[in-house]
Design an enzyme around this catalytic site. Structure first.
Site, PDB file in Angstrom:
ATOM      1  N   HIS A  74      45.989  91.758  24.077  1.00  0.00           N
ATOM      2  CA  HIS A  74      45.971  93.056  24.762  1.00  0.00           C
ATOM      3  C   HIS A  74      45.135  92.967  26.028  1.00  0.00           C
ATOM      4  O   HIS A  74      44.243  92.125  26.143  1.00  0.00           O
ATOM      5  CB  HIS A  74      45.464  94.165  23.846  1.00  0.00           C
ATOM      6  CG  HIS A  74      43.983  94.123  23.597  1.00  0.00           C
ATOM      7  ND1 HIS A  74      43.406  93.234  22.735  1.00  0.00           N
ATOM      8  CD2 HIS A  74      42.975  94.851  24.126  1.00  0.00           C
ATOM      9  CE1 HIS A  74      42.095  93.426  22.728  1.00  0.00           C
ATOM     10  NE2 HIS A  74      41.810  94.392  23.562  1.00  0.00           N
ATOM     11  N   ALA A 116      41.354  71.150  27.467  1.00  0.00           N
ATOM     12  CA  ALA A 116      40.067  71.828  27.307  1.00  0.00           C
ATOM     13  C   ALA A 116      39.764  72.693  28.522  1.00  0.00           C
ATOM     14  O   ALA A 116      39.912  72.259  29.655  1.00  0.00           O
ATOM     15  CB  ALA A 116      38.963  70.796  27.106  1.00  0.00           C
ATOM     16  N   LYS A 136      48.646  74.515  34.307  1.00  0.00           N
ATOM     17  CA  LYS A 136      49.922  74.074  34.882  1.00  0.00           C
ATOM     18  C   LYS A 136      50.403  72.843  34.124  1.00  0.00           C
ATOM     19  O   LYS A 136      49.596  71.997  33.740  1.00  0.00           O
ATOM     20  CB  LYS A 136      49.759  73.715  36.366  1.00  0.00           C
ATOM     21  CG  LYS A 136      49.332  74.866  37.241  1.00  0.00           C
ATOM     22  CD  LYS A 136      50.439  75.868  37.385  1.00  0.00           C
ATOM     23  CE  LYS A 136      49.993  76.987  38.317  1.00  0.00           C
ATOM     24  NZ  LYS A 136      50.813  78.150  38.195  1.00  0.00           N
ATOM     25  N   ARG A 139      52.362  66.889  32.582  1.00  0.00           N
ATOM     26  CA  ARG A 139      53.088  65.745  32.023  1.00  0.00           C
ATOM     27  C   ARG A 139      54.024  66.233  30.922  1.00  0.00           C
ATOM     28  O   ARG A 139      53.686  67.139  30.163  1.00  0.00           O
ATOM     29  CB  ARG A 139      52.111  64.738  31.442  1.00  0.00           C
ATOM     30  CG  ARG A 139      52.828  63.564  30.783  1.00  0.00           C
ATOM     31  CD  ARG A 139      51.912  62.465  30.367  1.00  0.00           C
ATOM     32  NE  ARG A 139      51.362  61.879  31.584  1.00  0.00           N
ATOM     33  CZ  ARG A 139      50.194  61.274  31.636  1.00  0.00           C
ATOM     34  NH1 ARG A 139      49.458  61.171  30.558  1.00  0.00           N
ATOM     35  NH2 ARG A 139      49.754  60.756  32.760  1.00  0.00           N
TER      36      ARG A 139
END
Length: 163
Positions: A74, A116, A136, A139
């Site tokens: 939320h 991480a 993003k 690989r």
């Protein structure tokens, strides 16, 4: 009155799961809170899964959630109207690494690794290693390894550098 007691009970379970060092117990406690959890899910200590909307979160089979991960469903902590709640789905065989933040409305695909400290703001496709702020894809994870029948571990994660 019942809603208040239920909220206090789920908050108590959240706090208990956050301090427990046992991954299997933590998954069970979050399941009692209403989080949809698949089989053999491991949730480490100090994992914060949305206290207000646990039913909007789904963790697939064999998911591993490392310490200090936050999963939110939320965006508005005051009103909790339906527009502020967006479900989160984490696909099977996915590893969410230490300190990652999963934001509302995100789907993390099957067989993914979220690095991480990553902040996941949009969907991550299947078989992807995602890193950074915002996270993003960096690989494609191409291989799935079968666990030998005589192995002593529940699961094995192998990352190979194809270069």
């Amino acid at each position: 009155m019942w809603q208040h007691r239920h909220t206090m009970f789920t908050y108590f379970l959240l706090r208990l799961a956050m301090i427990s060092p046992f991954g299997g117990v933590n998954a069970h406690l979050h399941r009692l809170r209403g989080v949809h959890i698949g089989k053999k899910v491991r949730i480490a200590h100090d994992v914060f899964i949305d206290p207000a909307e646990p039913k909007s979160i789904t963790l697939g089979d064999y998911v591993t959630v490392s310490p200090r991960v936050k999963i939110l469903a939320h965006t508005d902590s005051v009103s909790h109207n339906e527009e502020s709640v967006r479900s989160v789905r984490i696909g099977e065989n996915t590893w969410i690494c230490t300190g990652a933040l999963i934001l509302p409305g995100v789907t993390v695909g099957k067989n993914c690794v979220v690095g991480a400290g990553a902040v996941v703001t949009e969907d991550i496709p299947d078989f992807t290693l995602a890193l950074g702020v915002p996270a993003k894809p960096v690989r494609v994870l191409e291989k799935i390894y079968e666990i030998p029948k005589n192995a002593t571990l529940d699961r094995v994660l192998v990352l190979e550098d194809g270069t």
